[in-house]
Design an enzyme around this catalytic site. Sequence first.
Site, mmCIF file in Angstrom:
data_model
loop_
_atom_site.group_PDB
_atom_site.id
_atom_site.type_symbol
_atom_site.label_atom_id
_atom_site.label_comp_id
_atom_site.label_asym_id
_atom_site.label_seq_id
_atom_site.Cartn_x
_atom_site.Cartn_y
_atom_site.Cartn_z
ATOM 1 N N GLY A 111 15.413 19.523 17.010
ATOM 2 C CA GLY A 111 17.152 18.902 16.763
ATOM 3 C C GLY A 111 17.447 17.802 17.102
ATOM 4 O O GLY A 111 18.010 17.326 16.073
ATOM 5 N N THR A 113 16.162 15.324 18.269
ATOM 6 C CA THR A 113 15.447 14.044 17.892
ATOM 7 C C THR A 113 15.608 14.121 16.005
ATOM 8 O O THR A 113 15.843 12.704 15.897
ATOM 9 C CB THR A 113 13.643 14.132 17.993
ATOM 10 O OG1 THR A 113 14.249 14.857 19.103
ATOM 11 C CG2 THR A 113 13.091 13.744 17.486
ATOM 12 N N ASP A 135 11.946 26.854 20.246
ATOM 13 C CA ASP A 135 12.295 27.442 19.847
ATOM 14 C C ASP A 135 12.472 27.856 18.477
ATOM 15 O O ASP A 135 13.506 29.093 17.487
ATOM 16 C CB ASP A 135 13.871 26.252 20.121
ATOM 17 C CG ASP A 135 14.415 26.073 20.966
ATOM 18 O OD1 ASP A 135 13.916 26.966 22.199
ATOM 19 O OD2 ASP A 135 15.578 25.570 21.517
ATOM 20 N N HIS A 179 17.212 28.558 23.035
ATOM 21 C CA HIS A 179 18.801 27.750 22.793
ATOM 22 C C HIS A 179 19.775 28.861 22.165
ATOM 23 O O HIS A 179 20.145 30.378 22.672
ATOM 24 C CB HIS A 179 18.092 26.951 21.623
ATOM 25 C CG HIS A 179 19.519 25.856 21.761
ATOM 26 N ND1 HIS A 179 20.407 25.780 23.478
ATOM 27 C CD2 HIS A 179 20.418 24.913 21.059
ATOM 28 C CE1 HIS A 179 21.395 24.801 22.678
ATOM 29 N NE2 HIS A 179 21.024 24.764 21.917
ATOM 30 N N GLU A 230 17.698 33.889 25.695
ATOM 31 C CA GLU A 230 19.191 32.699 26.458
ATOM 32 C C GLU A 230 20.467 32.795 26.286
ATOM 33 O O GLU A 230 21.564 32.571 26.298
ATOM 34 C CB GLU A 230 18.236 31.108 27.007
ATOM 35 C CG GLU A 230 18.534 30.602 26.242
ATOM 36 C CD GLU A 230 17.775 29.217 26.057
ATOM 37 O OE1 GLU A 230 17.410 28.963 27.422
ATOM 38 O OE2 GLU A 230 17.124 28.089 25.787
ATOM 39 N N ARG A 291 17.082 44.758 37.271
ATOM 40 C CA ARG A 291 16.474 43.243 37.717
ATOM 41 C C ARG A 291 16.384 42.776 36.780
ATOM 42 O O ARG A 291 16.187 42.896 35.499
ATOM 43 C CB ARG A 291 14.843 43.391 38.310
ATOM 44 C CG ARG A 291 15.052 44.529 39.646
ATOM 45 C CD ARG A 291 16.286 43.882 40.556
ATOM 46 N NE ARG A 291 15.473 44.585 41.707
ATOM 47 C CZ ARG A 291 16.479 45.857 42.331
ATOM 48 N NH1 ARG A 291 18.358 45.798 42.527
ATOM 49 N NH2 ARG A 291 16.506 46.002 43.469
ATOM 50 N N VAL A 298 8.509 27.687 32.298
ATOM 51 C CA VAL A 298 6.661 28.324 32.262
ATOM 52 C C VAL A 298 6.401 28.603 30.404
ATOM 53 O O VAL A 298 5.146 28.535 30.174
ATOM 54 C CB VAL A 298 6.371 29.525 33.347
ATOM 55 C CG1 VAL A 298 7.155 31.320 32.373
ATOM 56 C CG2 VAL A 298 5.186 29.544 33.159
ATOM 57 N N GLN A 299 7.582 28.842 29.827
ATOM 58 C CA GLN A 299 7.410 28.732 28.317
ATOM 59 C C GLN A 299 6.994 27.387 27.629
ATOM 60 O O GLN A 299 6.225 27.361 26.497
ATOM 61 C CB GLN A 299 8.952 29.580 28.178
ATOM 62 C CG GLN A 299 8.729 30.216 28.615
ATOM 63 C CD GLN A 299 10.371 31.383 28.356
ATOM 64 O OE1 GLN A 299 10.697 32.100 27.338
ATOM 65 N NE2 GLN A 299 11.141 31.058 29.051
#
Length: 373
Positions: A111, A113, A135, A179, A230, A291, A298-299
């Site tokens: 986005g 960019t 994303d 995002h 997230e 937890r 890592v993704q």
Amino acid sequence: MSMRVGILTSGGDSPGLNAAIRGFGKAAVSTYGMELIGFRDGMRGLAENRFMQLDSHALSGILTTGGTILGTSRDKVHKMLVDGKVQNMIPVIKKNYEKNKLDALVCLGGGGTAKNAKRLSDAGMNVITLPKTIDNDLVGTDQTFGFATALEIATDAVDRLHSTAHSHHRIILTEIMGHRAGWLALGAGIAGGADVILLPEVPYNVESIAAAISRRSAHGSNFSVVAVAEGARNERDAAELAAADALVREADSPVARDAAKTHRANVEASHRAHTFTLATELEKATGLESRVTILGYVQRGGTPCGRDRVLATVLGTAGADLVAKGVFGVMVAAKGDGAEPVPLEEVAGKIRRVPVDHPWIRAAKEVGTGFGD
């Protein structure tokens, strides 16, 4: 005379970037006889005129590699930090574009960019973009390269967390990137069999999640796995973010807009530990240990999966076709099994969110997955 083309990668790294560089580059060089140079470290390298030649040798052996051979950065072309000051570097970039006698510039990114590319296009440069982001949130394209690989990684994590959650009779929340869109968490949650999936598009209620987990416990399943995007927020925090977004949209001057954006960033920062807060709340409400696992970067790393390699190659070669035809000011969008150009003004500044009636959400609900609503 052969065309001279520049290419760069911008924004966060993503699986498939090198495959896309290779796809565009091999088609440009071998099929169309173009000369290709790659700018290092995204828009900053373009502003500083740092580049490398991309010939057939440089493009060999990179299909399967992660990251980007060109390097990347998140710089904004109109607000770039240079010598301790934020400067508009578009005039400098245009000079470098002309100095290098470029006929076109190809930008691989998401986005941010797209917005940068639109600004350069408006300044008179011939620009196209290729849609890259894990994303999967770019408007106008069926999919972005990087998403499929990240989905496999996140799914594997959810798979693995089931056994440890079961062994210790715990609630395990795994925070997944994306995002402000929930595509990655939704896909990984479905594929990994998460018991609850929380998305930015569906503000959640802690009591609803706790009730769903307690029902599982009552039926003998004393553990749960929760896939948390997230960008997911509870109803109160989601309303606060929506109000901050409205201030940005309604700002009537550049100064007011900057102030509104700063306010929004502060609101978002205040929610940064939301997954940990939710874990504490669920532990109190259900009596089960909770937890948190943050999947994090890592993704974005490692070798791209086969699907991303194919998509990046299709989009890269289609981009070379468009440059050869003189089609600019567009994003090369994935459409079905092929690609087609979409004007940058239809992409820049927009986010493709998950519709609340999307088939993936309906399917997840029909197999018993909760969404906290």
